[in-house]
Motif scaffolding. Sequence first.
Motif, PDB file in Angstrom:
ATOM      1  N   ALA A   9       0.868  -1.180   0.000  1.00 14.40           N
ATOM      2  CA  ALA A   9       0.000   0.000   0.000  1.00 14.40           C
ATOM      3  C   ALA A   9       0.898   1.221   0.000  1.00 14.40           C
ATOM      4  O   ALA A   9       1.996   1.193   0.558  1.00 14.40           O
ATOM      5  CB  ALA A   9      -0.916   0.024   1.218  1.00 14.40           C
ATOM      6  N   SER A  10       0.409   2.298  -0.632  1.00 11.94           N
ATOM      7  CA  SER A  10       1.205   3.517  -0.684  1.00 11.94           C
ATOM      8  C   SER A  10       0.285   4.721  -0.731  1.00 11.94           C
ATOM      9  O   SER A  10      -0.583   4.808  -1.592  1.00 11.94           O
ATOM     10  CB  SER A  10       2.120   3.506  -1.914  1.00 11.94           C
ATOM     11  N   GLY A  11       0.455   5.632   0.220  1.00 10.13           N
ATOM     12  CA  GLY A  11      -0.377   6.824   0.259  1.00 10.13           C
ATOM     13  C   GLY A  11      -0.632   7.273   1.676  1.00 10.13           C
ATOM     14  O   GLY A  11      -0.188   6.634   2.640  1.00 10.13           O
ATOM     15  N   THR A  13      -3.145   7.018   3.458  1.00 12.43           N
ATOM     16  CA  THR A  13      -3.958   6.108   4.260  1.00 12.43           C
ATOM     17  C   THR A  13      -3.168   4.904   4.761  1.00 12.43           C
ATOM     18  O   THR A  13      -3.701   4.104   5.520  1.00 12.43           O
ATOM     19  CB  THR A  13      -5.173   5.609   3.455  1.00 12.43           C
ATOM     20  N   ASN A  15       1.131   2.891   4.418  1.00 15.55           N
ATOM     21  CA  ASN A  15       2.279   2.514   3.602  1.00 15.55           C
ATOM     22  C   ASN A  15       2.941   1.250   4.145  1.00 15.55           C
ATOM     23  O   ASN A  15       3.158   1.123   5.353  1.00 15.55           O
ATOM     24  CB  ASN A  15       3.313   3.647   3.589  1.00 15.55           C
ATOM     25  N   ASP A  62       0.682   6.921   9.205  1.00 10.95           N
ATOM     26  CA  ASP A  62       0.481   6.167   7.971  1.00 10.95           C
ATOM     27  C   ASP A  62       1.660   5.250   7.648  1.00 10.95           C
ATOM     28  O   ASP A  62       1.650   4.558   6.636  1.00 10.95           O
ATOM     29  CB  ASP A  62       0.192   7.106   6.795  1.00 10.95           C
ATOM     30  N   HIS A 218       3.025   7.122  -3.074  1.00 12.59           N
ATOM     31  CA  HIS A 218       2.524   8.049  -2.050  1.00 12.59           C
ATOM     32  C   HIS A 218       1.671   9.166  -2.662  1.00 12.59           C
ATOM     33  O   HIS A 218       1.768  10.328  -2.258  1.00 12.59           O
ATOM     34  CB  HIS A 218       3.684   8.639  -1.242  1.00 12.59           C
ATOM     35  N   HIS A 256      -3.237   2.853  -3.089  1.00 10.65           N
ATOM     36  CA  HIS A 256      -3.471   2.992  -1.654  1.00 10.65           C
ATOM     37  C   HIS A 256      -4.281   1.830  -1.099  1.00 10.65           C
ATOM     38  O   HIS A 256      -4.257   1.575   0.114  1.00 10.65           O
ATOM     39  CB  HIS A 256      -4.206   4.304  -1.351  1.00 10.65           C
ATOM     40  N   ASP A 257      -4.983   1.099  -1.973  1.00 11.17           N
ATOM     41  CA  ASP A 257      -5.938   0.097  -1.504  1.00 11.17           C
ATOM     42  C   ASP A 257      -5.641  -1.324  -1.964  1.00 11.17           C
ATOM     43  O   ASP A 257      -6.417  -2.236  -1.698  1.00 11.17           O
ATOM     44  CB  ASP A 257      -7.341   0.477  -1.939  1.00 11.17           C
TER      45      ASP A 257
END
Length: 268
Positions: A9-11, A13, A15, A62, A218, A256-257
Amino acid sequence: MGLRFTVLASGSTGNATIVQGSEKTVLVDAGLSMKKLEEVMREQGIAGHHLDALFVTHEHSDHIKGLGAFARKYELPIYANEATWGALERHVGNIAPEKRVYIETGETVDFGPMKVQSYPISHDAAEPVGYTFEEHGEKLSLATDLGYMSEKVKRHIIDSDVLVLESNHDTEMLRMGRYPWNIKRRILSDIGHLSNVAAGEALCELMTDRTKRVYLAHLSLDHNVMDLAKLTVNTILEDHGIFYKKEEHPLRETHHDRPTPWDEVRRK
């Protein structure tokens, strides 16, 4: 088998990234809940008991949301510098002393043939770092949460076979967005996040004949979209005379998801 990785995941919300060498497997950041971490890892055919260590870039939520619970459940050693440990301790609960590993920024940790080196970045955290991974001549660099692309960061991540690079926001979308001005100012500052334009300009210097792929990472959910990030970066590369055939284009997406597919660093 050489280096391979998956960005779980990256962002803003959450990582988390798994990097696997020929002998050791590590998790970089645990910014998802333990339940979500286990879920996306399961999608990638890997479980917590397959991991050998957990590395932390900095103490923002995050990046450490599931850190304590996940590390305790799987009895993982946690690697971070002293300032980051001081900042994250109150957020992660009790960590056994023998599982706390203090490393200095710039130090290289040997995991069998895989070498993990941290390097300093500019971000509004205690002592934030990025990481490079090298094994048998292959190099993977993780570079997010960058206020700006410093010469020191460039020296560490240039000549990477694969680079995971922040492309956080479109500046105009951010300026026109709903965030209060103090938050916008922080994101735009030298201790905030790298814009699409800044990422593209940096890549003009960072991409060499060795560079195979670049993952844009990100991205802001409110002030960016992946298609815009890729278009902006690619336009800047072309303006600097750097062209790629569509089927050979090095720009890749993170999400992100959901996780990215496993990628072998040595793959052309």
